[in-house]
Design a protein around this motif. Structure first.
Motif, PDB file in Angstrom:
ATOM      1  N   ILE A 225      -9.350  -2.533  -2.595  1.00  0.00           N
ATOM      2  CA  ILE A 225      -8.033  -2.747  -3.367  1.00  0.00           C
ATOM      3  C   ILE A 225      -8.315  -3.147  -4.723  1.00  0.00           C
TER       4      ILE A 225
ATOM      5  N   VAL B 173       0.733  -1.329  -0.247  1.00  0.00           N
ATOM      6  CA  VAL B 173      -0.209   0.234   0.168  1.00  0.00           C
ATOM      7  C   VAL B 173       0.964   1.391   0.069  1.00  0.00           C
TER       8      VAL B 173
ATOM      9  N   LEU C 162      -5.637   5.564  -0.028  1.00  0.00           N
ATOM     10  CA  LEU C 162      -4.721   4.669   0.553  1.00  0.00           C
ATOM     11  C   LEU C 162      -3.867   5.439   1.633  1.00  0.00           C
TER      12      LEU C 162
ATOM     13  N   TRP D 114     -12.413  -4.509   4.899  1.00  0.00           N
ATOM     14  CA  TRP D 114     -12.809  -3.641   3.664  1.00  0.00           C
ATOM     15  C   TRP D 114     -11.845  -3.420   2.611  1.00  0.00           C
ATOM     16  N   TRP D 115     -10.467  -3.415   2.890  1.00  0.00           N
ATOM     17  CA  TRP D 115      -9.623  -3.374   1.656  1.00  0.00           C
ATOM     18  C   TRP D 115      -9.453  -4.231   0.824  1.00  0.00           C
TER      19      TRP D 115
ATOM     20  N   VAL E 270      -5.983   5.079   4.855  1.00  0.00           N
ATOM     21  CA  VAL E 270      -6.164   3.655   5.422  1.00  0.00           C
ATOM     22  C   VAL E 270      -4.835   3.231   6.133  1.00  0.00           C
TER      23      VAL E 270
END
Length: 125
Positions: free
Chosen positions: A68, A15, A46, A63-64, A49
């Motif tokens: 993503i 990330v 990004l 969630w990601w 998070v």
């Protein structure tokens, strides 16, 4: 040892690399418009998070695991359709980083669930 430590570090690294790539791509390397473009704003989610991922909040990873995929899709589309060769290469790099992050997110969530599950008692004979 924490079973989520390695995949969590991979997610955070991927990330962070996506943040650097998004900013460099849209501001200097191959922006849509000369001088930079507002597409650099794609790095904001990004950046937002990243602290939750560093702290290991499982909900953020859950969630990601879905979000993503937006970056994965954008990388594929731009890797296949951008007219500039540099931008196409950056699109494929974004695709690779997003895929690495996605698989590592899945591994992190799986390990966290396994660590949180109560031990299974052996069946009575």
């Amino acid at each position: 040892m924490d079973p989520t430590a390695l995949p969590r570090r991979i997610v955070v690294a991927a990330v962070a690399a996506l943040v650097v790539l998004a900013l460099a791509w849209e501001l200097w390397l191959a922006p849509l418009k000369p001088g930079g473009s507002l597409m650099a704003l794609k790095a904001l989610p990004l950046i937002a998070v990243l602290p939750a991922l560093v702290r290991g909040h499982v909900r953020a990873f859950q969630w990601w695991s879905m979000l993503i995929l937006v970056y994965l899709c954008e990388g594929i589309v731009r890797g296949m359709s951008d007219p500039d060769a540099t931008s196409r290469l950056l699109g494929w790099i974004e695709t690779a980083l997003a895929a690495i992050a996605w698989f590592a997110i899945l591994a992190t969530v799986k390990a966290a669930r396994a660590a949180a599950a109560p031990p299974v008692a052996p069946p009575a004979a």
